[in-house]
Design an enzyme around this catalytic site. Structure first.
Site, mmCIF file in Angstrom:
data_model
loop_
_atom_site.group_PDB
_atom_site.id
_atom_site.type_symbol
_atom_site.label_atom_id
_atom_site.label_comp_id
_atom_site.label_asym_id
_atom_site.label_seq_id
_atom_site.Cartn_x
_atom_site.Cartn_y
_atom_site.Cartn_z
ATOM 1 C CE LYS A 124 3.716 -14.298 -9.374
ATOM 2 N NZ LYS A 124 3.617 -15.678 -8.844
ATOM 3 C CB SER B 104 2.187 -18.776 -6.363
ATOM 4 O OG SER B 104 2.918 -18.525 -5.185
ATOM 5 C CB SER C 153 3.798 -14.955 -5.230
ATOM 6 O OG SER C 153 3.857 -15.999 -6.167
#
Lengths: 93, 485
Positions: free
Chosen positions: B96, B189, B165
């Site tokens: 990420k 998330s 996210s």
């Protein structure tokens, strides 16, 4: 330590902010929104009005502060036993 | 090269790499070519769900092609010279875009930091490098991990949300663009997008994985964890990334040794938070959830319902996250860069300013209620070994659905009635939890359960899901290409 006029004003603002916030919470509960006057006073105390001068952004902030005040009202209404400490403890391992 | 290679498990890939019937360079090139074909977005950074022309998934913000091929060649040389460093040696992965990577930009999903290049690796990236894994992509995240939550597209249906996210990481895993991925979770998330997109995602115990080198959203809630195509893969990855780190005082000196020997589920007590299955939005999917719970029963577990006590879970989570992120991002206001946020995120500027107005005693009140919730969770996990609920009772909603609930009409009740969600208990209490596919909704979108265990009991959580995944094939279903519009 010297204190400039700006720092002194910020300190006064911070002192004034807590009662203003209480007023915002009360307005959000009774009127469904934090009033523009209260919001302006809170912003002055914060010293960060710049990007919220635009009417659309100000309205966005008004919604955000109202939402936050409603959340805080719910938290304040919840009764926590006096011996329960916050989940923020300093310790040395 | 068979398409199936892209979807193989870490164990399968690791065996071939160790036997040298597959090279890391060939595998890395296969993933990179697939990214090029299916994903590479035609814009520098995803700027919100409304800006998604075409059917590219936009799950990778930055492709690390040259460095990945060099690292893969090094892995091949090392594998030719001796035993693998770990089961991840030579396997390409994506991280990420909140985690720093030395020499490769880390944008936090924002054009404010579109050119930000760190000179250090995040602790997790260091550990994966030491394990021999090959970084091939920085995975898309919503700007500063909030606001719009569908910056990557859902390959099961392009107009449906990816729900969190870490959506770039999850989409990359499910679409076969990376061997595995690393996500972060503050309030859902990892598990929410894993549910919406059909991956298996693990939220480790708070403190299990170092957050050094990772953007802070909310210090008291942020966790980093693996996303993969099976629970077993998650166990392998967690072993590589777990452990104490003096650079993150929030970590405990608790490394994780994944035990691949699988015991029995017989006698394991699983608690079901029934109100989330009985919720109106779960109605079309209720049968899938109940069928999935029946699998655990058939495998020997005792499955029993429970109901969470009434607490302002949502309010506690929202206030803590808002106040902590307002503090974390305060410098965006002071240096003026807050003006550079994507328009879809402008409401968050207002949220941060609003949160910074509340006095400290409201933050402490939220942390005191959180302490009660932690004690509730501990008591619940004395009664049960594991607890479970639908990860997202209603499946993946429309991609354009608003992310903020509307304000209630006045006068506002101080304690509005709400459905307690086990997810809030898991996140506020720092419990390990895993989301895993358990069926499809009537529109063909993945559904998932969210299984949680005691602090530091990741092995028990992983093992229960391994049992489930040995008995079912939901986690092996792939979105057909071309993607549905």
């Amino acid at each position: 330590m010297e204190t400039s006029r700006r720092n002194f004003a910020a300190l006064l603002g911070a002192l004034a902010a807590a009662p203003l916030w209480d007023q915002a919470v009360a307005e959000a509960q009774t009127q469904g929104t934090v009033t523009a006057d209260t919001l302006r006073a809170l912003l002055d105390a914060q010293g960060g009005a710049g990007i919220f001068a635009d009417p659309a952004r100000f309205a966005e902030l008004q919604s955000a502060v109202t939402r936050s005040a409603i959340i805080v009202a719910a938290l304040r209404a919840f009764d926590v036993p006096a011996d329960v400490p916050p989940a923020v403890m300093f310790s040395r391992s | 090269m068979a398409d199936e290679l892209w979807f193989q498990s870490i164990a399968e890939l690791s065996r071939q790499l160790a036997a040298r019937t597959l090279s890391s360079v060939a595998l890395t090139r296969a993933y990179l070519d697939r990214i090029e074909r299916l994903d590479t977005p035609p814009f520098p950074l995803p700027a919100g769900p409304q800006d998604r022309p075409g059917d590219r998934l936009a799950s990778v913000t930055t492709v690390v092609r040259e460095q990945a091929l060099a690292d893969a060649a090094e892995a091949d040389r090392a594998l030719a010279a001796g035993p693998p460093k770990s089961p991840l040696h030579g396997i390409p992965y994506g991280v990420k875009d909140l985690l720093d990577t030395r020499g490769v930009r880390t944008t936090w999903g924002s054009q404010v930091f579109a050119s930000r290049v760190s000179d250090r690796d995040a602790a997790v990236v260091e550990r994966l490098r030491a394990a021999g894994a090959v970084l091939i992509g920085k995975m898309t995240t919503a700007e500063f991990a909030g606001g719009s939550i569908s910056t990557a597209l859902n390959p099961w249906k392009l107009d449906r949300s990816t729900q969190g996210s870490s959506s770039g990481t999850v989409v990359g895993v499910v679409a076969g663009l990376i061997g595995f991925g690393i996500g972060t979770e503050t309030g859902g998330s990892i598990v929410f997008p894993a549910s919406a997109v059909g991956a298996t995602g693990l939220r480790p115990t708070f403190g299990r994985v170092s957050r050094f080198g990772c953007m802070s959203l909310a210090w008291s809630l942020d966790k980093i964890g693996p996303v993969a195509r099976s629970a077993e893969d998650c166990g392998v990855i967690l072993q590589a990334i777990a452990g104490g780190d003096p650079r993150d005082p929030g970590t405990a000196d608790r490394p994780f040794q994944f035990n691949t020997t699988l015991g029995s589920l017989k006698g394991v007590r699983i608690g079901v938070h029934r109100p989330e299955i009985d919720a109106p939005e779960a109605a079309p999917n209720r049968r899938s959830f109940n069928d999935a719970l029946a699998v655990f029963r058939r495998l020997g577990a005792t499955v029993e319902d429970f109901v969470l006590p009434v607490r302002p879970y949502f309010e506690v989570f929202m206030h803590l996250t808002s106040v902590e992120s307002a503090a974390s991002f305060r410098r965006l206001f002071t240096d003026g860069s807050v003006n550079g946020l994507f328009p879809y995120n402008w409401s968050r500027r207002a949220d941060w300013m609003a949160a910074s107005m509340a006095p400290a005693y409201d933050y402490l009140q939220a942390q005191r209620i959180r302490q009660l919730i932690v004690m509730d969770g501990d008591a619940l996990l004395q009664r049960f070994d594991l607890v479970v609920c639908p990860t997202f009772p209603g499946g993946a909603p429309d991609r354009y659905a608003p992310t903020s609930p509307p304000l209630p009409p006045p006068p506002v009740s101080p304690a509005p009635p709400q459905l307690p969600r086990l997810n809030w208990v898991g996140n506020l209490s720092g419990l390990p939890g895993m989301s895993f596919p358990c069926g499809f909704d009537p529109d063909g979108m993945p559904l998932a359960l969210h299984l949680m265990g005691r602090p530091w009991a990741e092995q028990a959580v992983i093992d229960a899901v391994r049992h489930f995944q040995r008995d079912t094939d939901w986690h092996t279903r792939r979105p057909p290409y071309p993607w549905r519009a």
